[in-house]
Design a protein around this motif. Structure first.
Motif, PDB file in Angstrom:
ATOM      1  N   ARG A  33      37.079  47.332  47.316  1.00  0.00           N
ATOM      2  CA  ARG A  33      38.539  47.404  46.877  1.00  0.00           C
ATOM      3  C   ARG A  33      39.366  47.500  48.456  1.00  0.00           C
ATOM      4  O   ARG A  33      40.255  47.053  48.676  1.00  0.00           O
ATOM      5  CB  ARG A  33      38.901  48.644  46.065  1.00  0.00           C
ATOM      6  CG  ARG A  33      40.042  48.182  45.133  1.00  0.00           C
ATOM      7  CD  ARG A  33      39.747  49.319  43.810  1.00  0.00           C
ATOM      8  NE  ARG A  33      39.864  50.614  44.446  1.00  0.00           N
ATOM      9  CZ  ARG A  33      38.896  51.361  43.868  1.00  0.00           C
ATOM     10  NH1 ARG A  33      38.032  51.180  42.875  1.00  0.00           N
ATOM     11  NH2 ARG A  33      38.993  52.776  44.250  1.00  0.00           N
ATOM     12  N   THR A  54      44.161  38.994  51.284  1.00  0.00           N
ATOM     13  CA  THR A  54      44.423  39.949  50.351  1.00  0.00           C
ATOM     14  C   THR A  54      45.133  41.219  50.897  1.00  0.00           C
ATOM     15  O   THR A  54      45.664  42.162  50.341  1.00  0.00           O
ATOM     16  CB  THR A  54      43.478  40.191  49.357  1.00  0.00           C
ATOM     17  OG1 THR A  54      42.376  40.591  49.801  1.00  0.00           O
ATOM     18  CG2 THR A  54      43.367  39.108  48.422  1.00  0.00           C
ATOM     19  N   TRP A  92      38.230  40.234  41.791  1.00  0.00           N
ATOM     20  CA  TRP A  92      39.698  39.369  41.507  1.00  0.00           C
ATOM     21  C   TRP A  92      40.572  40.369  40.725  1.00  0.00           C
ATOM     22  O   TRP A  92      40.485  41.588  40.557  1.00  0.00           O
ATOM     23  CB  TRP A  92      39.422  38.139  40.837  1.00  0.00           C
ATOM     24  CG  TRP A  92      38.958  38.500  39.254  1.00  0.00           C
ATOM     25  CD1 TRP A  92      39.568  38.212  38.149  1.00  0.00           C
ATOM     26  CD2 TRP A  92      37.735  38.756  38.738  1.00  0.00           C
ATOM     27  NE1 TRP A  92      39.023  38.531  36.896  1.00  0.00           N
ATOM     28  CE2 TRP A  92      37.724  38.675  37.285  1.00  0.00           C
ATOM     29  CE3 TRP A  92      36.302  38.730  39.410  1.00  0.00           C
ATOM     30  CZ2 TRP A  92      36.698  39.127  36.591  1.00  0.00           C
ATOM     31  CZ3 TRP A  92      35.089  39.010  38.580  1.00  0.00           C
ATOM     32  CH2 TRP A  92      35.274  39.253  37.301  1.00  0.00           C
ATOM     33  N   ILE A  93      41.924  39.777  40.515  1.00  0.00           N
ATOM     34  CA  ILE A  93      42.877  40.513  39.815  1.00  0.00           C
ATOM     35  C   ILE A  93      43.139  40.269  38.417  1.00  0.00           C
ATOM     36  O   ILE A  93      43.429  38.877  38.119  1.00  0.00           O
ATOM     37  CB  ILE A  93      44.219  40.506  40.637  1.00  0.00           C
ATOM     38  CG1 ILE A  93      43.998  40.956  42.125  1.00  0.00           C
ATOM     39  CG2 ILE A  93      45.291  41.129  39.804  1.00  0.00           C
ATOM     40  CD1 ILE A  93      45.289  40.763  42.944  1.00  0.00           C
ATOM     41  N   MET A  96      48.521  41.885  37.039  1.00  0.00           N
ATOM     42  CA  MET A  96      49.717  42.194  37.837  1.00  0.00           C
ATOM     43  C   MET A  96      50.832  42.689  37.350  1.00  0.00           C
ATOM     44  O   MET A  96      51.484  41.774  36.663  1.00  0.00           O
ATOM     45  CB  MET A  96      49.824  41.274  38.888  1.00  0.00           C
ATOM     46  CG  MET A  96      50.116  41.888  40.231  1.00  0.00           C
ATOM     47  SD  MET A  96      50.446  40.742  41.703  1.00  0.00           S
ATOM     48  CE  MET A  96      49.338  39.093  41.326  1.00  0.00           C
ATOM     49  N   LEU A 101      48.182  46.819  39.209  1.00  0.00           N
ATOM     50  CA  LEU A 101      47.466  45.730  39.232  1.00  0.00           C
ATOM     51  C   LEU A 101      45.959  46.090  38.684  1.00  0.00           C
ATOM     52  O   LEU A 101      45.760  47.568  38.801  1.00  0.00           O
ATOM     53  CB  LEU A 101      47.278  45.132  40.495  1.00  0.00           C
ATOM     54  CG  LEU A 101      46.655  45.746  41.748  1.00  0.00           C
ATOM     55  CD1 LEU A 101      46.201  44.545  42.711  1.00  0.00           C
ATOM     56  CD2 LEU A 101      47.449  46.595  42.165  1.00  0.00           C
ATOM     57  N   GLU A 102      45.311  45.455  37.778  1.00  0.00           N
ATOM     58  CA  GLU A 102      44.110  45.737  37.598  1.00  0.00           C
ATOM     59  C   GLU A 102      43.067  44.904  38.122  1.00  0.00           C
ATOM     60  O   GLU A 102      43.162  43.544  38.118  1.00  0.00           O
ATOM     61  CB  GLU A 102      43.815  45.291  36.112  1.00  0.00           C
ATOM     62  CG  GLU A 102      42.551  45.727  35.580  1.00  0.00           C
ATOM     63  CD  GLU A 102      42.341  45.372  34.028  1.00  0.00           C
ATOM     64  OE1 GLU A 102      41.936  46.053  33.126  1.00  0.00           O
ATOM     65  OE2 GLU A 102      42.361  44.028  33.878  1.00  0.00           O
ATOM     66  N   VAL A 103      42.174  45.424  38.969  1.00  0.00           N
ATOM     67  CA  VAL A 103      41.208  44.827  39.797  1.00  0.00           C
ATOM     68  C   VAL A 103      40.177  44.738  39.083  1.00  0.00           C
ATOM     69  O   VAL A 103      39.465  45.640  38.314  1.00  0.00           O
ATOM     70  CB  VAL A 103      40.885  45.638  41.069  1.00  0.00           C
ATOM     71  CG1 VAL A 103      39.826  44.936  41.933  1.00  0.00           C
ATOM     72  CG2 VAL A 103      42.171  46.028  42.003  1.00  0.00           C
ATOM     73  N   THR A 125      42.329  50.010  37.251  1.00  0.00           N
ATOM     74  CA  THR A 125      43.892  49.776  37.384  1.00  0.00           C
ATOM     75  C   THR A 125      44.398  50.814  38.352  1.00  0.00           C
ATOM     76  O   THR A 125      44.033  51.960  38.603  1.00  0.00           O
ATOM     77  CB  THR A 125      44.679  50.488  35.957  1.00  0.00           C
ATOM     78  OG1 THR A 125      43.903  49.769  34.869  1.00  0.00           O
ATOM     79  CG2 THR A 125      46.057  50.204  35.981  1.00  0.00           C
ATOM     80  N   TRP A 147      48.354  38.277  46.712  1.00  0.00           N
ATOM     81  CA  TRP A 147      47.480  38.424  45.406  1.00  0.00           C
ATOM     82  C   TRP A 147      47.402  37.304  44.363  1.00  0.00           C
ATOM     83  O   TRP A 147      46.342  37.110  43.852  1.00  0.00           O
ATOM     84  CB  TRP A 147      47.809  39.756  45.079  1.00  0.00           C
ATOM     85  CG  TRP A 147      47.606  40.841  46.161  1.00  0.00           C
ATOM     86  CD1 TRP A 147      46.875  40.771  47.064  1.00  0.00           C
ATOM     87  CD2 TRP A 147      48.191  42.200  45.986  1.00  0.00           C
ATOM     88  NE1 TRP A 147      47.074  42.117  47.881  1.00  0.00           N
ATOM     89  CE2 TRP A 147      47.770  43.120  47.197  1.00  0.00           C
ATOM     90  CE3 TRP A 147      48.967  42.935  45.070  1.00  0.00           C
ATOM     91  CZ2 TRP A 147      48.102  44.241  47.454  1.00  0.00           C
ATOM     92  CZ3 TRP A 147      49.282  44.187  45.351  1.00  0.00           C
ATOM     93  CH2 TRP A 147      48.975  44.976  46.364  1.00  0.00           C
ATOM     94  N   LEU A 151      44.424  35.919  41.034  1.00  0.00           N
ATOM     95  CA  LEU A 151      44.775  36.114  39.558  1.00  0.00           C
ATOM     96  C   LEU A 151      44.039  35.268  38.712  1.00  0.00           C
ATOM     97  O   LEU A 151      44.052  33.934  38.966  1.00  0.00           O
ATOM     98  CB  LEU A 151      46.421  36.286  39.246  1.00  0.00           C
ATOM     99  CG  LEU A 151      46.920  36.780  38.117  1.00  0.00           C
ATOM    100  CD1 LEU A 151      46.637  38.195  38.309  1.00  0.00           C
ATOM    101  CD2 LEU A 151      48.248  36.534  38.154  1.00  0.00           C
TER     102      LEU A 151
END
Lengths: 165, 165, 165, 165
Positions: A33, A54, A92-93, A96, A101-103, A125, A147, A151
């Motif tokens: 991350r 990113t 990835w995401i 958003m 954001l949730e990775v 998150t 980003w 997504l």
């Protein structure tokens, strides 16, 4: 679109069962991350491991934004033995929001090693927090634009039991 | 019924943000789980921190059963600063299957410190694995009887987005 | 002759002072040592970071030889900030005995970054132990031949006070 | 005079050899040192593990003094297996300079367990640094008075080879 972040194990990631410990797995995700999202001086000229597109968050000490973890979920699908070639952490995401954001991640065996093994699926998150005020701050336009290409659908967990909530 | 397991922080649980790191939180849960479920020689005569009633798994090197983590979920509700008094990790069993169980946790500020703060909620799915064969093995009658008093509703997560699965 | 082993920091190597923790430094040395001395399958075809010439110890689980640490000494000369480029860990052998060797290190800032900073000097005494008997075993001819080119003067510590012994 | 600081292991202190890792040993020393020297609110009313008489350094985030490690030396005398009872870390001051002190340790098996095993000997040189200026600052009279009762001969290392320096 996914980022492929190569992450090397350390021998100290192993526990007394001689495989990568469940908490160490979160260290690997953290490292992936950080390489994906934090801009550093070195990233500009030296770090070719990760496309810098990113990496727009200032990760240096005293940065204006803190990245705080609000939630994590991990499915451990196969035991990870010690190996020298870097694991292939695909990232990835999944969502958003305004300030978060949730990775999503899939942790794979090293690129080029056959057969490929999916070791883990995970999601984190992250909330962007203003360091001065301690309050969440909105994802800005530059970040959102950087980003958005990454997504995609959130990771599909398969071992989750229904929550009461 | 819940077990209250006092878990002391270490200063090294802090990260560069000077609060307990997200991965370190899993170390604290691991430690609580081990104190709750692993029988050791010392537990018999020396360890008064935890009622030994649930501690029926042999945790010694070379034990016949391995406890493998299949899944974890954590909600980080408040940042945990360094403190010397042990955190109050409350632990119960949210589900007991054939060869697996879900351990649920609430991580609270130290007992007696007011106001009490709920730092985190978490759940861990553990699979009992036969060390010799590497295959899951059933929870036996003694284990089931020892753990049943601590069986309760699974922890209610509040930050979970709907999964596709 | 020295081996140059590139070792990447992890963000989790930092402590609440936001520099690499004193214990984490030993993790970096451990990682350098393992890359230098342990032979793995990947080393044969994939790991170009380190010349494989010294990597003659079997480091896989169940290996016949354990490498046990008998002694360590570290001088921390400058605080190590987070950085992405790998540190340049320079490693050589300061002494080779019957069943033990002393590995010496200098931990430098990344290659190519000016001015170069010497972060730490260290030495580790390793004993080769037969896994089956638990007893020290002699360095064999192949090992001795592989390591001899890297034998040099022991690291010169500058902060050591006289010991009583 | 020595301080006896009880330090509990964590299962994660073990490495893949299923004993306490050499770097984890430094975490145990760090924890003992912090309990011995850092004054915290809890120390006043809650922490009975350690006599508070030496705990005169402010260890809270934002404290005016940082404690920086300049040097460490450890002799690992016996492998440390996982155990629940806290290790008995005995700690004293081997030297007190203008701005630095050398903390000495012996790490013993838990109190009351026979036969007692000496696992490790160690010494840490700590420099007191003014957080604002980043420069060493002198040990003040209150600190010196608090620590003087624990001043004793430096630990006698037995495995040290002669240094060139």
């Amino acid at each position: 679109m996914r980022l492929n972040v190569p992450i090397r194990l350390r021998w100290s990631d192993l526990d007394a069962y001689a495989h990568v410990n469940n908490a160490s797995m979160l260290r690997l995700l953290e490292e992936a991350r950080i390489q994906a999202f934090w801009e550093t001086d070195e990233a500009v000229h030296g770090d070719t491991a990760v496309g810098a597109s990113t990496a727009v968050l200032d990760g240096r000490p005293g940065a204006a934004t803190l990245t705080i973890i609000a939630r994590q979920e991990v499915e451990y699908l196969a035991q990870v033995p010690y190996q020298r070639l870097p694991l292939d952490v695909q990232l990835w995401i999944g969502r958003m929001g305004g300030a978060s954001l949730e990775v999503c991640y899939e942790v794979w065996s090293p690129v080029g090693v056959a057969p490929a093994v999916l070791y883990a699926r995970a999601a984190t998150t992250i909330v962007l927090v203003d360091a001065a005020s301690g309050r969440p701050r909105r994802i800005n336009d530059h970040e959102r634009a950087s980003w958005t290409p990454y997504l995609d659908e959130p990771v599909a967990f398969t071992k989750r039991a229904p929550s009461r909530s």
